[in-house]
Design a protein around this motif. Structure first.
Motif: not given
Length: 368
Positions: A190-197, A214-217, A221-224, A236-243
């Motif tokens: 539903d929402l993705s974000f791509l950025g290094n830590r 956290s507000r939308l269980p 959510f996808l974290l790259g 509900n957040v899935r981290a996929i590493g370097h894209v």
């Protein structure tokens, strides 16, 4: 217009690994090469970037990889000697002060030396905090300072530090690289974000992305990006590493919406759209961005982009989005960037600045 030889010392052209500026360099240099300019990009073999290449050496730019040692840099500088324009970018990551000094030393009497800052707010904060930084003394030696963001505040700050000329050359879109692509199930969200830590981004990722999750269980959510593997995340957040950049289009097209989160210094300064803004818009994605001054210079809030002041507003946008609304915003953003924000248009300004032509008509400008 006479073609020029340009020696470009930066972090990496061929690898986006821990190197968010890669697509910016590629877009600018490719557009300059299309105008007949001959560019060589000098990058150190550092930070495992050569092990994580996104592209092979491109036909539109000669790439020289050098060892990050005194001898390796000396050989690279000797190779670059004689170029019409020599460029030192910020954030090479190794030997930055030595590279800047070397670039100034090989500038031809009738040539140009350019300092090109891809993180100007952070650079300026560091210079203000450390007066002994060599770059403080080096800035007046460059013929011009170019930045990829920052608007009027950055121009004023570099001018006060002795820059002869400071001009923002904003991020943009290379439509041959970033464009609409088929969805892929592995990037569905539903929402993705791509950025290094990074230190000045992590708290904002927590505030805008993880808080929204956290507000939308019931939403996905996808974290790259690099560095998130040991970060505690909502279920509900899935981290996929370097894209890799070859997957950016599919990632941007596979989520209902894509989130841009500026680094703290860039958000505070304003006028600093990240490369991700134009990559997402170029793919026709529905973009949600954190709020920062100057967004209207690039995309129209409410029609071409959604703007959020915190995680609660991000969650509100995500919860309210229908597929039809998301697609309409994405189409409007794509039309806007194709018309006004391509690297071809940015290269017009760069070429005019480097050749002494009237660059004013090519520049995006907004008063503070």
């Amino acid at each position: 217009m006479t073609a020029q030889t340009i020696a470009f010392f930066g972090s990496s052209l061929v690898s986006a690994y821990w190197n968010g500026a890669a697509t910016y360099y590629r877009g600018i240099i490719r557009a300059l090469a299309a105008r007949g300019h001959r560019v060589t990009f000098y990058e150190p073999d550092a930070w495992d970037r050569q092990k994580h290449r996104d592209i092979a050496d491109p036909p539109w730019c000669r790439v020289v990889v050098y060892e990050p040692t005194t001898d390796g840099l000396a050989r690279a500088l000797d190779d670059a000697r004689g170029a019409d324009v020599v460029v030192k970018t910020s954030g090479v990551g190794v030997m930055d002060d030595d590279i800047a000094a070397g670039v100034l030393s090989i500038r031809r009497p009738d040539g140009l030396a350019v300092y090109w800052d891809v993180d100007a707010p952070a650079t300026l904060a560091q210079l203000a905090a450390n007066p002994a930084e060599p770059l403080n003394a080096q800035i007046p030696g460059f013929d011009m300072v170019l930045t990829y963001g920052g608007g009027p505040p950055v121009v004023r700050a570099f001018t006060q530090r002795g820059a002869r000329l400071c001009v923002p050359i904003y991020n943009a879109l290379d439509p041959e690289t970033h464009h609409p692509a088929p969805k892929q199930d592995r990037f569905a969200a539903d929402l993705s974000f791509l950025g290094n830590r990074l230190p000045d981004r992590e708290a904002r990722v927590e505030a805008f992305f993880l808080d929204a999750a956290s507000r939308l269980p019931g939403h996905r959510f996808l974290l790259g990006g690099n560095g998130w593997h040991d970060k505690p995340l909502p279920a509900n957040v899935r981290a996929i590493g370097h894209v890799y950049t070859a997957d950016h289009n599919s990632l941007n097209c596979s989520a209902t919406a894509v989130l841009n989160i500026s680094r703290q210094s860039m958000a505070e300064t304003g006028w600093s759209p990240a490369t991700r803004v134009f990559e997402a818009a170029g793919a026709g994605a529905c973009l949600i961005t954190d709020a920062w001054t100057g967004i209207g210079l690039f995309l129209e809030p409410g029609r071409e982009v959604l703007v959020a002041r915190d995680g609660a507003e991000v969650a509100e946008h995500v919860a309210a989005l229908t597929p039809e609304r998301a697609q309409a915003i994405g189409r409007a953003a794509l039309a806007r960037v194709l018309a006004h924000h391509t690297y071809d248009s940015r290269a017009d300004a760069v070429e005019a600045l480097l050749t002494g032509a009237d660059a004013d008509r090519f520049l995006l400008k907004e008063s503070a």
